[in-house]
Motif scaffolding. Structure first.
Motif, PDB file in Angstrom:
ATOM      1  N   ASP A 102       0.817  -1.215   0.000  1.00 25.71           N
ATOM      2  CA  ASP A 102       0.000   0.000   0.000  1.00 25.71           C
ATOM      3  C   ASP A 102       0.848   1.261   0.000  1.00 25.71           C
ATOM      4  N   ARG A 103       1.946   1.223   0.756  1.00 29.75           N
ATOM      5  CA  ARG A 103       2.880   2.355   0.775  1.00 29.75           C
ATOM      6  C   ARG A 103       4.176   1.932   1.446  1.00 29.75           C
ATOM      7  N   ARG A 104       5.262   2.634   1.091  1.00 26.29           N
ATOM      8  CA  ARG A 104       6.539   2.380   1.740  1.00 26.29           C
ATOM      9  C   ARG A 104       6.516   2.936   3.166  1.00 26.29           C
ATOM     10  N   PRO A 105       7.129   2.237   4.102  1.00 21.47           N
ATOM     11  CA  PRO A 105       7.210   2.792   5.456  1.00 21.47           C
ATOM     12  C   PRO A 105       8.167   3.973   5.492  1.00 21.47           C
ATOM     13  N   LEU A 106       7.914   4.876   6.414  1.00 29.07           N
ATOM     14  CA  LEU A 106       8.844   5.960   6.651  1.00 29.07           C
ATOM     15  C   LEU A 106      10.061   5.407   7.387  1.00 29.07           C
ATOM     16  N   GLU A 107      11.141   6.167   7.394  1.00 26.15           N
ATOM     17  CA  GLU A 107      12.346   5.726   8.095  1.00 26.15           C
ATOM     18  C   GLU A 107      12.045   5.503   9.572  1.00 26.15           C
ATOM     19  N   ASN A 108      12.379   4.317  10.062  1.00 23.74           N
ATOM     20  CA  ASN A 108      12.188   3.959  11.471  1.00 23.74           C
ATOM     21  C   ASN A 108      10.729   4.084  11.921  1.00 23.74           C
TER      22      ASN A 108
ATOM     23  N   PHE B  62       5.526   1.223  13.862  1.00 25.13           N
ATOM     24  CA  PHE B  62       4.389   0.315  13.768  1.00 25.13           C
ATOM     25  C   PHE B  62       4.379  -0.488  12.468  1.00 25.13           C
ATOM     26  N   ARG B  63       5.324  -0.212  11.588  1.00 23.54           N
ATOM     27  CA  ARG B  63       5.447  -0.993  10.352  1.00 23.54           C
ATOM     28  C   ARG B  63       6.739  -1.802  10.303  1.00 23.54           C
ATOM     29  N   ASN B  64       7.747  -1.330  10.994  1.00 21.53           N
ATOM     30  CA  ASN B  64       9.055  -1.962  10.908  1.00 21.53           C
ATOM     31  C   ASN B  64       9.553  -2.257  12.317  1.00 21.53           C
TER      32      ASN B  64
ATOM     33  N   ALA C  38      -5.468   1.403  13.716  1.00 16.60           N
ATOM     34  CA  ALA C  38      -5.138   2.782  13.352  1.00 16.60           C
ATOM     35  C   ALA C  38      -3.635   3.015  13.290  1.00 16.60           C
ATOM     36  N   TYR C  39      -2.838   2.045  13.733  1.00 17.73           N
ATOM     37  CA  TYR C  39      -1.401   2.256  13.820  1.00 17.73           C
ATOM     38  C   TYR C  39      -0.642   1.533  12.710  1.00 17.73           C
ATOM     39  N   CYS C  40      -0.861   0.227  12.558  1.00 18.48           N
ATOM     40  CA  CYS C  40      -0.218  -0.481  11.437  1.00 18.48           C
ATOM     41  C   CYS C  40      -1.060  -0.400  10.171  1.00 18.48           C
ATOM     42  N   GLU C  41      -2.293   0.101  10.287  1.00 12.41           N
ATOM     43  CA  GLU C  41      -3.198   0.360   9.150  1.00 12.41           C
ATOM     44  C   GLU C  41      -3.620  -0.914   8.438  1.00 12.41           C
TER      45      GLU C  41
ATOM     46  N   LYS D  49      -6.028  -0.068  18.438  1.00 10.88           N
ATOM     47  CA  LYS D  49      -4.633  -0.464  18.350  1.00 10.88           C
ATOM     48  C   LYS D  49      -4.539  -1.973  18.573  1.00 10.88           C
ATOM     49  N   CYS D  50      -4.012  -2.707  17.580  1.00 17.00           N
ATOM     50  CA  CYS D  50      -3.891  -4.153  17.733  1.00 17.00           C
ATOM     51  C   CYS D  50      -2.842  -4.480  18.790  1.00 17.00           C
ATOM     52  N   ASN D  51      -2.841  -5.718  19.256  1.00 18.71           N
ATOM     53  CA  ASN D  51      -1.934  -6.094  20.338  1.00 18.71           C
ATOM     54  C   ASN D  51      -0.462  -6.031  19.937  1.00 18.71           C
ATOM     55  N   VAL D  52      -0.160  -6.290  18.663  1.00 19.49           N
ATOM     56  CA  VAL D  52       1.226  -6.166  18.214  1.00 19.49           C
ATOM     57  C   VAL D  52       1.677  -4.716  18.296  1.00 19.49           C
ATOM     58  N   CYS D  53       0.853  -3.795  17.811  1.00 21.90           N
ATOM     59  CA  CYS D  53       1.209  -2.372  17.874  1.00 21.90           C
ATOM     60  C   CYS D  53       1.294  -1.896  19.318  1.00 21.90           C
ATOM     61  N   ARG D  54       0.453  -2.442  20.155  1.00 15.39           N
ATOM     62  CA  ARG D  54       0.505  -2.098  21.576  1.00 15.39           C
ATOM     63  C   ARG D  54       1.841  -2.548  22.170  1.00 15.39           C
ATOM     64  N   ALA D  55       2.293  -3.746  21.817  1.00 13.37           N
ATOM     65  CA  ALA D  55       3.577  -4.245  22.301  1.00 13.37           C
ATOM     66  C   ALA D  55       4.731  -3.416  21.758  1.00 13.37           C
ATOM     67  N   VAL D  56       4.617  -2.980  20.495  1.00 14.89           N
ATOM     68  CA  VAL D  56       5.669  -2.176  19.877  1.00 14.89           C
ATOM     69  C   VAL D  56       5.751  -0.800  20.539  1.00 14.89           C
TER      70      VAL D  56
END
Length: 322
Positions: A247-253, A256-258, A281-284, A300-307
């Motif tokens: 869908d889109r490239r992640p931003l640097e660092n 919630f995507r990397n 709403a975080y990893c989209e 916010k999913c549990n993975v994003c919450r952990a991140v």
């Protein structure tokens, strides 16, 4: 399948391709194979503002009885070569008839797709195979939670273990090779990835690119020997994983995507078909409700919450880059 475990592949020879003639000669060999180890190198590879430097392809024999022998690595210089000279390489990457074996192919896919208009197809991602092999190797929930301790806040992990159900810590290539084939990484200074766009490339960078694709080859034959690549879901899970940033490239660092955790909805997708989805709403990403805290309106999913609440060393690393 052979009766004995495969011997390690030692040679790190490669052919560097930066002219039309060298590309044509390489392709004449590569096209004889239907399985290739594949990797890319670059500055901020796959991220916004990044740049692709090398495409690495390593031949793997199609004959199961001889695929454990060493192949040969070809490094294609995507900075020196004009696009028209790379069309044959791109055709191989897009081919559904040629299997590409990768390790965490997300950045490779993102760079090729967004920067070059090339869509990677027919992929087996060994990072996913590694996670699925853990249960087959007898790892229980205690072992899974132990792995998470280096990637998430341990206090949260112990206080709210229910929030970490189905969550997995990703292995990097070198750590995976250490775990499966007793690989020992050479000690040395921190690798400067910004140097990938310099020309001529220093010898140690060419060695690094070659070593990565050799390790992918070694892990592939080890996993094949152990029977961990015969999972019928692995090809679709691998494609779902590597194309996660389509869908889109992640931003640097972009945290919630990397990050170092397996995103939800990759290896458990078959069990969640037909279930109601909601978007994080975080990893989209659109995920089932089981990926979110129960009895909560959290988006916010549990993975994003952990991140969001990582261990101290991760927070310090982020602050240093800010």
């Amino acid at each position: 399948m052979p009766e004995a475990a495969p011997a390690p592949i030692q040679p790190h020879e490669h052919t560097f391709c930066d002219t039309k003639a060298s590309v044509d000669a390489a392709l004449s060999i590569i096209r004889q194979y239907t399985t290739l180890a594949f990797d890319c190198e670059g500055r901020d590879l796959g991220e916004t503002g990044g740049r692709l430097s090398l495409i690495s392809l390593r031949t793997i024999s199609d004959d199961v009885s001889s695929c454990f022998s060493a192949g040969h690595t070809f490094l294609f210089d995507t900075i020196a070569l004009k696009r028209k000279y790379l069309l044959g390489v791109y055709a191989i990457l897009e081919s559904s008839a040629i299997k590409k074996v990768v390790f965490d192919g997300r950045k490779d896919f993102s760079s090729l797709y967004h920067d070059r208009g090339v869509e990677l197809r027919n992929v087996i991602d060994l990072q996913i195979a590694d996670i699925k092999s853990r249960a087959l190797r007898g790892e229980q929930n205690k072992g899974r939670m132990k792995r998470l301790e280096v990637a998430v806040d341990v206090r949260q992990l112990k206080r709210n273990p229910h929030l970490f159900v189905g969550m997995h810590k990703l292995n990097g290539l070198k750590n995976c090779a250490k775990e499966h084939i007793a690989f020992k990484a050479a000690s040395g200074p921190r690798f400067d990835h910004s140097m990938w766009v310099t020309r001529p490339l220093p010898a140690e960078y060419l060695h690094h690119a070659t070593e990565d694709v050799v390790l992918i080859h070694q892990l592939y034959i080890q996993f094949l020997f152990c029977g961990w690549l015969f999972d019928g879901y692995l090809p679709s899970e691998s494609m779902r994983y590597v194309s996660i940033w389509k869908d889109r490239r992640p931003l640097e660092n972009e945290p919630f995507r990397n990050h170092g955790l397996l995103p939800f909805g990759i290896i458990d997708a078959a069990q969640t078909l037909g279930q109601e989805l909601q978007r994080c709403a975080y990893c989209e990403r659109a995920l089932t409700k089981s990926c979110f805290p129960k009895n909560s309106q959290s988006r916010k999913c549990n993975v994003c919450r952990a991140v969001e609440f990582p261990p101290f060393w991760v927070r310090r690393k982020r602050e240093a880059k800010a």
